[in-house]
Enzyme design. Structure first.
Site, short mmCIF file in Angstrom:
data_model
loop_
_atom_site.label_atom_id
_atom_site.label_comp_id
_atom_site.label_asym_id
_atom_site.label_seq_id
_atom_site.Cartn_x
_atom_site.Cartn_y
_atom_site.Cartn_z
N LYS A 48 14.26 -25.88 -36.44
CA LYS A 48 13.07 -26.61 -36.86
C LYS A 48 12.94 -26.53 -38.38
CE LYS A 48 8.14 -26.81 -35.53
NZ LYS A 48 7.14 -26.14 -34.66
N GLU A 66 10.37 -25.96 -26.23
CA GLU A 66 10.56 -25.23 -27.48
C GLU A 66 10.62 -23.73 -27.20
OE1 GLU A 66 8.55 -25.47 -31.89
OE2 GLU A 66 7.18 -25.43 -30.18
N CYS A 78 8.43 -29.91 -31.41
CA CYS A 78 6.99 -29.81 -31.67
C CYS A 78 6.53 -30.76 -32.78
CB CYS A 78 6.65 -28.35 -31.96
SG CYS A 78 4.94 -27.87 -31.63
#
Length: 356
Positions: free
Chosen positions: A137, A55, A172
């Site tokens: 995200k 990430e 994540c």
């Protein structure tokens, strides 16, 4: 709708995938691009056909606002903003060209700069050097919200076709977003890259278990088992020098060097790689073949033989519906509303007005 996958789950061709565990070049866009290209070339030389990165590998994961108040973090965050990478940029073009020359497919996590705003982004770049998928995200986690914006609706489309199978991506704690995962599985991924932050041993300095490297790895392992797909789990390493640069020293949740927990999972959840030192930079490799997916889905295919879509399904509503549950049957919907109204009104008649 009947599904025909190409390559199919009966394909016994073996190919190599790679999971990156590395320290970013903190707060340095150009240095981060150089290191990314070096890793691509290294993994390609080892025969990898799919390479996963952590990430926001460029310019590194900012634990900074977790470990500082905003005033103290701001000097780092300004540099972070300045060294984040636009999607359409000479830096991204260099990475795309490197992917094409190496004849590989990658999923790269980066802090995307769009104007003055930042997003936790991933791109899937295929072996022709094209960006096959760009996503953000959908919901930054906790203190991430002080830096990054939400991903747009198109970010739920996160699976693309490659010559080696359908390749997906998650960032994540998207691994524990149930509805996002359901939509993800509905795109029939066969392999996915889980891009992760640096995370540390359970309960370090009183930290909650859920932020540990062990918990993070288990979240990716669950996606592999739940969806019946190979998982390429990628994360950062943080040295003491890197921690100093990012103002992470002194915060009790961290130990340096550390942060790593990279692993490659099979579709049954078994680790295909040996554990590695959390403070060591390494690229992990595994030889995989898609026919192993059928071994799992013969037992439980949550998009097929182990589903009840007549009872439960996810409706994508383009941001117009805030309710977590809706009933297709009008009578059930009406009964649900009546029940909720009863809950909302419960006890109202017993409230004694204050005499003050």
């Amino acid at each position: 709708m009947p599904i025909s996958l190409n390559p199919s789950h009966s394909n016994t061709q073996t190919f190599k995938v790679a999971a990156v565990q590395a320290e970013p070049v903190w707060l340095d866009l150009q240095g981060g691009v150089e290191k990314t290209i070096r890793i691509i070339n290294e993994a390609a030389a080892e025969g990898a056909k799919i390479i996963g990165f952590p990430e926001v590998f460029i310019p590194g994961y900012p634990w900074t606002p977790w470990a500082n108040n905003f005033v103290d973090a701001q000097v780092v965050l300004k540099k972070y903003q300045a060294n984040s990478m636009p999607l359409h940029s000479p830096e991204m073009d260099r990475i795309r060209e490197a992917v094409k020359e190496a004849d590989v497919n990658i999923v790269l996590g980066f802090s995307e700069r769009d104007g003055s705003s930042l997003y936790i982004a991933q791109v899937t770049i295929t072996s022709d050097g094209k960006i096959a998928n760009h996503r953000r995200k959908i919901k930054p986690t906790h203190y991430e919200k002080t830096i990054f914006g939400d991903g747009s609706a198109q970010s739920i489309y996160n699976v693309v076709q490659t010559p080696y199978g359908r390749l997906g991506s998650l960032n994540c704690w998207e691994h524990i977003q149930p509805w996002l995962k359901t939509h993800f599985y509905s795109q029939y991924p066969q392999i996915f890259v889980g891009g992760w932050w640096p995370a540390f041993p359970p309960h370090t300095g009183g930290s909650p278990y859920i932020v540990s490297g062990e918990a993070s790895s288990r979240m990716s392992q669950l996606v592999s088992m739940e969806g019946g797909l190979f998982g390429i789990v990628c994360c950062h390493v943080v040295s003491e020098a890197g921690a100093r640069k990012m103002r992470m020293l002194g915060f009790p949740w961290f130990t340096f060097p550390g942060g790593g927990f990279s692993v490659i999972y099979g579709p049954d959840g078994a680790a295909l790689t040996d554990p590695v030192d959390p403070g060591k930079e390494v690229v992990l490799y595994a030889n995989i073949s898609l026919d192993k997916i059928d071994d799992v889905k013969l037992v439980a295919d949550i998009m097929g033989n182990y589903s009840r879509f007549d009872l439960f399904h996810t409706t994508v509503v383009n941001g117009k519906n805030w309710k977590p549950v809706a009933y297709g049957d009008p009578d059930e919907q009406a009964a649900s509303k009546a029940q909720q109204a009863e809950i909302d009104n419960a006890g109202k008649g017993s409230i004694v007005p204050s005499k003050l």
